[in-house]
Design a protein around this motif. Structure first.
Motif: not given
Length: 190
Positions: A10, A14, A38, A40, A62, A64, A98
């Motif tokens: 992740f 991202f 948002w 990430y 996370w 978000g 995602i």
């Protein structure tokens, strides 16, 4: 090990991604617009994770969506994105991945400058069913949230996360005068 691999994957894929998602809607004849940020990223060494006895595997939090909310944004080791609704309930899947979530956000943002029609259940759902030329967008859709799109009309059909009080919400946008008339006729014919 599975959890560590998912967290690192992740972060590598991202981590650092930031964007705003603009939203538009009509309520009582008034147009409203807003944007949500948002981010990430996970919390590094402070990232919390939980085993998932129902689905197997693990899920972790996370950052978000940057809004005040009682729930957490979560990622499961199966690749799905979810929430825990109130900060303490079991993992609830929201999107299969995602990338599905990002694609749905991209469509939400793109149609935010189009004309929004009154959102709702039966009236908007009935209108959406008779609109011609809409194509399903699989990369931005999943079981509980579906996008259909043409060059000038967009329909987002979603189900609530509330298992005790399920509901359906259909949102429609149109881009130009021809599509405005098409949607208006669909609402009139319901």
């Amino acid at each position: 090990m599975e959890l560590i691999i998912r967290c690192e994957g992740f972060e590598q894929r991202f981590g650092g991604l930031r964007y705003q998602v603009r939203h538009s809607w009509t309520l009582d004849g008034e147009r409203y617009e807003t944007a949500y940020s948002w981010e990430y990223d996970h919390f590094g060494m402070r990232t919390r994770a939980w085993q998932d006895p129902a689905r197997g595997g693990w899920y972790f939090e996370w950052i978000g969506e940057r809004v005040s909310k009682p729930c957490r944004d979560l990622i499961h080791t199966d690749g799905s994105v979810g929430t825990d609704v109130n900060g303490s309930s079991p993992y609830l899947p929201v999107a299969p991945s995602i990338t599905h979530l990002i694609e749905s956000h991209a469509l939400t943002d793109a149609v935010s400058v189009w004309r929004p029609w009154p959102a709702g259940g039966s009236a908007a759902a009935s209108a959406a069913e008779v609109l011609d030329g809409l194509v399903h967008v699989p990369e931005a859709s999943w079981e509980s949230s579906r996008w259909r799109l043409s060059e000038s009309v967009a329909v987002f059909d979603s189900e609530s996360w509330d298992r005790e009080n399920p509901s359906r919400r259909v949102r429609i946008w149109s881009r130009d005068e021809v599509s405005h008339r098409q949607v208006q006729e669909a609402f009139a014919g319901r």
